[in-house]
Scaffold this motif. Structure first.
Motif, PDB file in Angstrom:
ATOM      1  N   ALA A   8     -14.931 -45.822   4.006  1.00 35.73           N
ATOM      2  CA  ALA A   8     -15.819 -45.533   2.869  1.00 35.73           C
ATOM      3  C   ALA A   8     -17.074 -44.826   3.398  1.00 35.73           C
ATOM      4  N   HIS A   9     -17.262 -43.602   2.939  1.00 35.99           N
ATOM      5  CA  HIS A   9     -18.330 -42.724   3.426  1.00 35.99           C
ATOM      6  C   HIS A   9     -19.672 -43.112   2.803  1.00 35.99           C
ATOM      7  N   ARG A  10     -20.694 -43.249   3.611  1.00 36.40           N
ATOM      8  CA  ARG A  10     -22.047 -43.638   3.175  1.00 36.40           C
ATOM      9  C   ARG A  10     -22.015 -44.974   2.431  1.00 36.40           C
ATOM     10  N   CYS A  11     -21.217 -45.878   2.906  1.00 37.95           N
ATOM     11  CA  CYS A  11     -21.034 -47.255   2.403  1.00 37.95           C
ATOM     12  C   CYS A  11     -19.965 -47.331   1.331  1.00 37.95           C
ATOM     13  N   GLY A  12     -20.305 -47.002   0.115  1.00 37.80           N
ATOM     14  CA  GLY A  12     -19.328 -47.152  -0.964  1.00 37.80           C
ATOM     15  C   GLY A  12     -18.886 -45.833  -1.532  1.00 37.80           C
ATOM     16  N   GLY A  13     -19.275 -44.736  -0.859  1.00 38.02           N
ATOM     17  CA  GLY A  13     -18.884 -43.427  -1.346  1.00 38.02           C
ATOM     18  C   GLY A  13     -19.487 -43.125  -2.695  1.00 38.02           C
ATOM     19  N   ALA A  14     -18.673 -42.585  -3.588  1.00 43.85           N
ATOM     20  CA  ALA A  14     -19.174 -42.140  -4.888  1.00 43.85           C
ATOM     21  C   ALA A  14     -19.336 -43.295  -5.866  1.00 43.85           C
ATOM     22  N   LEU A  15     -18.898 -44.485  -5.485  1.00 42.69           N
ATOM     23  CA  LEU A  15     -18.794 -45.576  -6.447  1.00 42.69           C
ATOM     24  C   LEU A  15     -20.036 -46.456  -6.495  1.00 42.69           C
ATOM     25  N   ALA A  16     -20.974 -46.172  -5.628  1.00 46.02           N
ATOM     26  CA  ALA A  16     -22.216 -46.958  -5.545  1.00 46.02           C
ATOM     27  C   ALA A  16     -23.260 -46.046  -4.932  1.00 46.02           C
ATOM     28  N   PRO A  17     -24.555 -46.411  -5.024  1.00 50.61           N
ATOM     29  CA  PRO A  17     -25.558 -45.569  -4.369  1.00 50.61           C
ATOM     30  C   PRO A  17     -25.301 -45.522  -2.860  1.00 50.61           C
ATOM     31  N   GLU A  18     -25.424 -44.325  -2.282  1.00 54.39           N
ATOM     32  CA  GLU A  18     -25.096 -44.169  -0.865  1.00 54.39           C
ATOM     33  C   GLU A  18     -26.033 -44.970   0.030  1.00 54.39           C
ATOM     34  N   ASN A  19     -25.496 -45.398   1.154  1.00 52.82           N
ATOM     35  CA  ASN A  19     -26.282 -46.089   2.185  1.00 52.82           C
ATOM     36  C   ASN A  19     -27.063 -47.292   1.653  1.00 52.82           C
TER      37      ASN A  19
END
Ligand code: G3P
Ligand code: MG
Length: 238
Positions: A8-19
């Motif tokens: 999962a890119h930048r934590c949750g990807g597109a599904l949550a706020p990044e990082n």
């Protein structure tokens, strides 16, 4: 170094706020085994999760990240720009994110993201914060940051981030004592990938938001893909 297939890119990807920690929780809920996030220094030398050098894209503040102490950064809202439902979600410190990864049993790729001129300091601080964490790989586009991370915590696995695989990727890997390559999926070619894999070097590709694209990369032998859409895969495929 064992990689999960889907990261999962930048934590949750597109599904949550990044990082954010919310992103880590979403990734865990989707049964992701691995996450990637970016670590940058606050003015006090404490690493926080942040991709850009400035605050305006992902928080309600603006200006350079490097001008504010981590104690100030963690009070910023890093959720509202993604969706009002995430308003109030904080900028986490790297230490907080690593603790939550351990609690959620998530493998973590910490990308060392130095502001210009702070390559060595960032590499050192991130490696120190990550000492003792299992299931982790440090990565960076910055050779200086990786070299410094190696000096600060030699035992932590490292990966070199590159846009594309140059002819001398082997020399670059040994320069920073890294054991893996993270490359831009758009520039991945089968022969270059194969040369790295034949040398026993895992290759993870960023950022892949379509299943058919991941299938093309896995068919070439890619070890893992970074994605903003971990919801496209089932838990057993992760
Ligand atoms: O670590 C892989 C990927 O995150 C590198 O690009 O800009 O999303 O940090 P970026
Ligand atoms: Mg990154």
């Amino acid at each position: 170094m064992r990689y999960p297939r889907i990261i999962a890119h930048r934590c949750g990807g597109a599904l949550a706020p990044e990082n954010t920690l919310a992103g880590l929780r979403v990734a865990a809920r989707l049964r992701c085994r691995g996450v990637e996030f970016d670590a940058m220094l606050g003015a006090d030398g404490i690493p926080v999760l942040m991709h850009d050098e400035t605050l305006e894209r992902t928080t309600l503040a603006c200006g350079p990240v490097a001008n504010r102490a981590s104690t100030e950064l963690v009070r910023l809202d890093a959720g509202a720009r993604h969706h009002p439902a995430f308003a109030g979600e904080a900028v986490p410190t790297l230490a907080e994110a690593l603790r939550l990864c351990a609690a959620l049993d998530l493998w973590a790729n910490v990308e060392i993201k130095p502001a210009p001129g702070l390559e060595r300091e960032t590499g050192r601080a991130v490696a120190r914060a990550a000492r003792g964490v299992d299931k982790l790989v440090l990565s960076s586009f910055s050779i200086d940051a990786l070299r410094e991370a190696a000096a600060a915590a030699e035992e932590l696995p490292r990966a070199l981030l590159v846009d594309s695989l140059a002819d001398d990727w082997g020399r670059m890997l040994s320069e920073v004592a890294a054991g893996a390559l993270h490359i831009d999926a758009k520039r991945a070619s089968a022969d270059r990938l194969q040369a790295a894999l034949d040398a026993g070097v895992p290759v993870a590709c960023y950022t892949v938001n379509r299943r058919d694209e991941s299938e093309r990369l896995f068919a070439m032998g890619a070890t893992a893909v970074f994605t903003d859409r971990p919801d496209l895969w089932t838990p057993s495929e992760m």
